[in-house]
Enzyme design. Structure first.
Site, PDB file in Angstrom:
ATOM      1  N   LYS A  64      -1.869   0.584  -6.189  1.00 40.84           N
ATOM      2  CA  LYS A  64      -1.473  -0.204  -7.373  1.00 40.84           C
ATOM      3  C   LYS A  64      -2.724  -0.638  -8.152  1.00 40.84           C
ATOM      4  O   LYS A  64      -2.806  -0.477  -9.358  1.00 40.84           O
ATOM      5  CB  LYS A  64      -0.642  -1.435  -6.936  1.00 40.84           C
ATOM      6  CG  LYS A  64       0.665  -1.029  -6.246  1.00 40.84           C
ATOM      7  CD  LYS A  64       1.520  -2.220  -5.909  1.00 40.84           C
ATOM      8  CE  LYS A  64       0.979  -3.067  -4.765  1.00 40.84           C
ATOM      9  NZ  LYS A  64       0.871  -2.350  -3.490  1.00 40.84           N
ATOM     10  N   THR A  65      -3.711  -1.167  -7.419  1.00 40.33           N
ATOM     11  CA  THR A  65      -4.946  -1.592  -8.080  1.00 40.33           C
ATOM     12  C   THR A  65      -5.685  -0.379  -8.642  1.00 40.33           C
ATOM     13  O   THR A  65      -6.288  -0.443  -9.717  1.00 40.33           O
ATOM     14  CB  THR A  65      -5.843  -2.352  -7.075  1.00 40.33           C
ATOM     15  OG1 THR A  65      -5.036  -3.338  -6.421  1.00 40.33           O
ATOM     16  CG2 THR A  65      -7.000  -3.036  -7.769  1.00 40.33           C
ATOM     17  N   ASP A 109      -2.371  -9.313  -9.698  1.00 44.02           N
ATOM     18  CA  ASP A 109      -1.929  -8.794  -8.400  1.00 44.02           C
ATOM     19  C   ASP A 109      -0.956  -9.803  -7.795  1.00 44.02           C
ATOM     20  O   ASP A 109      -1.016 -10.984  -8.137  1.00 44.02           O
ATOM     21  CB  ASP A 109      -3.164  -8.624  -7.491  1.00 44.02           C
ATOM     22  CG  ASP A 109      -2.921  -7.625  -6.375  1.00 44.02           C
ATOM     23  OD1 ASP A 109      -1.830  -7.013  -6.339  1.00 44.02           O
ATOM     24  OD2 ASP A 109      -3.816  -7.454  -5.526  1.00 44.02           O
ATOM     25  N   THR A 158       4.228  -6.236  -4.081  1.00 44.55           N
ATOM     26  CA  THR A 158       4.777  -5.525  -2.918  1.00 44.55           C
ATOM     27  C   THR A 158       6.276  -5.801  -2.835  1.00 44.55           C
ATOM     28  O   THR A 158       6.968  -5.251  -2.002  1.00 44.55           O
ATOM     29  CB  THR A 158       4.116  -6.032  -1.625  1.00 44.55           C
ATOM     30  OG1 THR A 158       4.077  -7.462  -1.666  1.00 44.55           O
ATOM     31  CG2 THR A 158       2.718  -5.483  -1.466  1.00 44.55           C
ATOM     32  N   ARG A 217      -5.328   3.470   1.730  1.00 46.80           N
ATOM     33  CA  ARG A 217      -6.264   2.444   2.221  1.00 46.80           C
ATOM     34  C   ARG A 217      -6.516   2.622   3.723  1.00 46.80           C
ATOM     35  O   ARG A 217      -7.638   2.443   4.198  1.00 46.80           O
ATOM     36  CB  ARG A 217      -5.743   1.033   1.970  1.00 46.80           C
ATOM     37  CG  ARG A 217      -6.643   0.019   2.669  1.00 46.80           C
ATOM     38  CD  ARG A 217      -6.340  -1.417   2.385  1.00 46.80           C
ATOM     39  NE  ARG A 217      -6.487  -1.717   0.993  1.00 46.80           N
ATOM     40  CZ  ARG A 217      -5.596  -2.398   0.298  1.00 46.80           C
ATOM     41  NH1 ARG A 217      -4.505  -2.844   0.874  1.00 46.80           N
ATOM     42  NH2 ARG A 217      -5.809  -2.639  -0.965  1.00 46.80           N
TER      43      ARG A 217
HETATM   44  P1  ATP Z   1      -2.929  -3.891  -2.508  1.00 48.35           P
HETATM   45  O1  ATP Z   1      -1.840  -4.164  -3.488  1.00 48.35           O
HETATM   46  O2  ATP Z   1      -2.578  -4.192  -1.088  1.00 48.35           O
HETATM   47  O3  ATP Z   1      -4.272  -4.414  -2.930  1.00 48.35           O
HETATM   48  P2  ATP Z   1      -3.117  -1.288  -3.629  1.00 48.35           P
HETATM   49  O4  ATP Z   1      -1.763  -0.641  -3.660  1.00 48.35           O
HETATM   50  O5  ATP Z   1      -3.583  -1.947  -4.866  1.00 48.35           O
HETATM   51  O6  ATP Z   1      -3.124  -2.303  -2.463  1.00 48.35           O
HETATM   52  P3  ATP Z   1      -5.565   0.222  -3.779  1.00 48.35           P
HETATM   53  O7  ATP Z   1      -6.521  -0.878  -3.514  1.00 48.35           O
HETATM   54  O8  ATP Z   1      -5.394   0.690  -5.167  1.00 48.35           O
HETATM   55  O9  ATP Z   1      -4.174  -0.175  -3.167  1.00 48.35           O
HETATM   56  O10 ATP Z   1      -5.927   1.515  -2.897  1.00 48.35           O
HETATM   57  C1  ATP Z   1      -6.747   1.462  -1.793  1.00 48.35           C
HETATM   58  C2  ATP Z   1      -7.749   2.618  -1.794  1.00 48.35           C
HETATM   59  O11 ATP Z   1      -7.054   3.816  -1.556  1.00 48.35           O
HETATM   60  C3  ATP Z   1      -8.498   2.872  -3.108  1.00 48.35           C
HETATM   61  O12 ATP Z   1      -9.741   2.270  -3.140  1.00 48.35           O
HETATM   62  C4  ATP Z   1      -8.738   4.359  -3.138  1.00 48.35           C
HETATM   63  O13 ATP Z   1      -9.922   4.707  -2.457  1.00 48.35           O
HETATM   64  C5  ATP Z   1      -7.587   4.880  -2.346  1.00 48.35           C
HETATM   65  N1  ATP Z   1      -6.508   5.383  -3.193  1.00 48.35           N
HETATM   66  C6  ATP Z   1      -5.346   4.766  -3.431  1.00 48.35           C
HETATM   67  N2  ATP Z   1      -4.547   5.525  -4.176  1.00 48.35           N
HETATM   68  C7  ATP Z   1      -5.245   6.652  -4.418  1.00 48.35           C
HETATM   69  C8  ATP Z   1      -4.934   7.853  -5.116  1.00 48.35           C
HETATM   70  N3  ATP Z   1      -3.749   8.035  -5.695  1.00 48.35           N
HETATM   71  N4  ATP Z   1      -5.871   8.818  -5.162  1.00 48.35           N
HETATM   72  C9  ATP Z   1      -7.053   8.649  -4.565  1.00 48.35           C
HETATM   73  N5  ATP Z   1      -7.397   7.552  -3.867  1.00 48.35           N
HETATM   74  C10 ATP Z   1      -6.506   6.573  -3.782  1.00 48.35           C
END
Ligand code: ATP
Length: 334
Positions: A64-65, A109, A158, A217
């Site tokens: 998401k981030t 977030d 989430t 992650r």
């Molecule tokens: P949260 O909401 O718990 O913070 P999130 O869904 O925002 O989690 P991210 O922090 O965006 O998750 O993703 C974690 C890591 O996974 C990123 O730093 C990246 O390295 C990798 N990642 C996530 N999605 C992708 C993607 N689609 N392609 C490549 N790498 C990805």
């Protein structure tokens, strides 16, 4: 936050930030979501209008981030980042709203954890790029209206279901992120190993991907561990047997379940005879909050069919009994 690969530590967060893709075309998987975002970005550029507000929902660690942070790069604009729990009153929003630039992005977030008063305060900001500030109290109170730069709000949650209807409706795009395939995760591991200057074999990428709970992650965290393990015990490269060994030492099993996933199933099967039982009872026995169970542990177990949710409560499936090498009980007559 849960321990183990499921819950991000500060180290995880720092590492994630360094490994994040910078542009939409570098994002792996979530093809439909990426395609719709690319269309929105192209339109925003051509129409010279800010991107409509976007809501991302899905389990933790799925990107998401990542999606939120590639968008300002695509649009050559800036992003400010905050989170629902940090915004306890409307005034907490003011520094962000007054710092906006035309077309810039404000990322919130855990937006479902924003209090209702803050939510209501930003409705006019989202709709008309305006906020109403109340000055003074009681009979002397007066409201002044302030015009904002046209911006894009990106929310991440989430728990899409916990967001109020009026808030949800104010997002032009709502995108759900789902778990990644093993192939996609293997690709992410390969790319990120390169960024870390760590030689890794295709077999090792697959091995790490298989054990990553469908979550980038977690893949990053396991890659990091395998890298450390190899530096300490081998020559710094990650071969398939080395990945195997490293992940066994970390106690991540071959089904991709981590310690908490396994414990959940053990509690459900050993303490509650496989269910049906309420999630609160499982949480109390495991000493983990119900939110953590429903947001971080259950979605993967449901998807992998180790668990079903019935109107009477959570139930372990035959696959879960087989995993724990327990006989599946005959159905009880009701
Ligand atoms: P949260 O909401 O718990 O913070 P999130 O869904 O925002 O989690 P991210 O922090 O965006 O998750 O993703 C974690 C890591 O996974 C990123 O730093 C990246 O390295 C990798 N990642 C996530 N999605 C992708 C993607 N689609 N392609 C490549 N790498 C990805």
């Amino acid at each position: 936050k849960i321990i183990g690969p499921g819950g991000p530590s500060d180290d995880d967060r720092k590492r994630d930030a360094a490994l994040r893709p910078k542009l939409l075309r570098e994002v792996i998987g979530q093809k439909k979501v990426a395609e719709r975002l690319q269309i929105a970005v192209d339109a925003s550029r051509k129409l010279k209008e800010p991107l409509g507000h976007i809501l991302f929902d899905g389990p933790p660690g799925l990107g998401k981030t990542t999606f939120a942070t590639v968008l300002p790069n695509e649009l050559s604009t800036t992003i400010q980042m905050t989170s629902g729990p940090a915004l306890s009153k409307p005034a907490d929003m003011l520094p962000f709203l007054t710092n906006l630039e035309e077309g810039s992005i404000l990322f919130i977030d855990e937006i479902h954890r924003m209090p209702r008063v803050v939510e209501e305060f930003i409705y006019p900001a989202m709709e008309d790029f305006r906020i109403d500030i109340v000055l003074g109290e009681g009979v002397n109170a007066r409201t002044i209206s302030m015009t904002l730069k046209r911006f894009t709000l990106i929310g991440a949650t989430t728990r899409g279901g916990m967001l109020s209807g009026p808030m949800r409706d104010r997002f032009k795009m709502r995108e759900h992120l789902d778990y990644y395939t093993i192939g996609e995760l293997a690709q992410i591991v390969g790319i990120n190993a390169k960024k870390l200057n760590t030689p890794v074999s295709d077999g090792a990428c697959n091995e790490i991907a298989r054990r990553s709970r469908g979550t980038p992650r977690v893949a990053n965290s396991l890659l990091h561990w395998a890298r450390i393990y190899s530096a300490a015990r081998s020559d710094g490269t990650i071969s398939e047997p080395l990945a195997h060994e490293a992940l066994d030492v970390k106690e991540v099993d071959a089904d991709g379940l981590d310690k908490n996933d396994r414990r959940y199933l053990e509690v459900l099967i050993d303490v509650f005879s496989g269910g049906p039982t309420g999630v609160e009872a499982i949480g109390a026995t495991m000493n983990i909050s119900t939110d953590t169970l429903t947001d971080e542990i259950e979605p993967y177990l449901l998807r992998e069919q180790f668990l079903v949710r019935s109107p009477r409560g959570r139930m372990a499936t035959p696959k879960a009994f087989a995993l724990l090498q327990k006989p599946f009980p005959k159905p009880r007559p009701d």
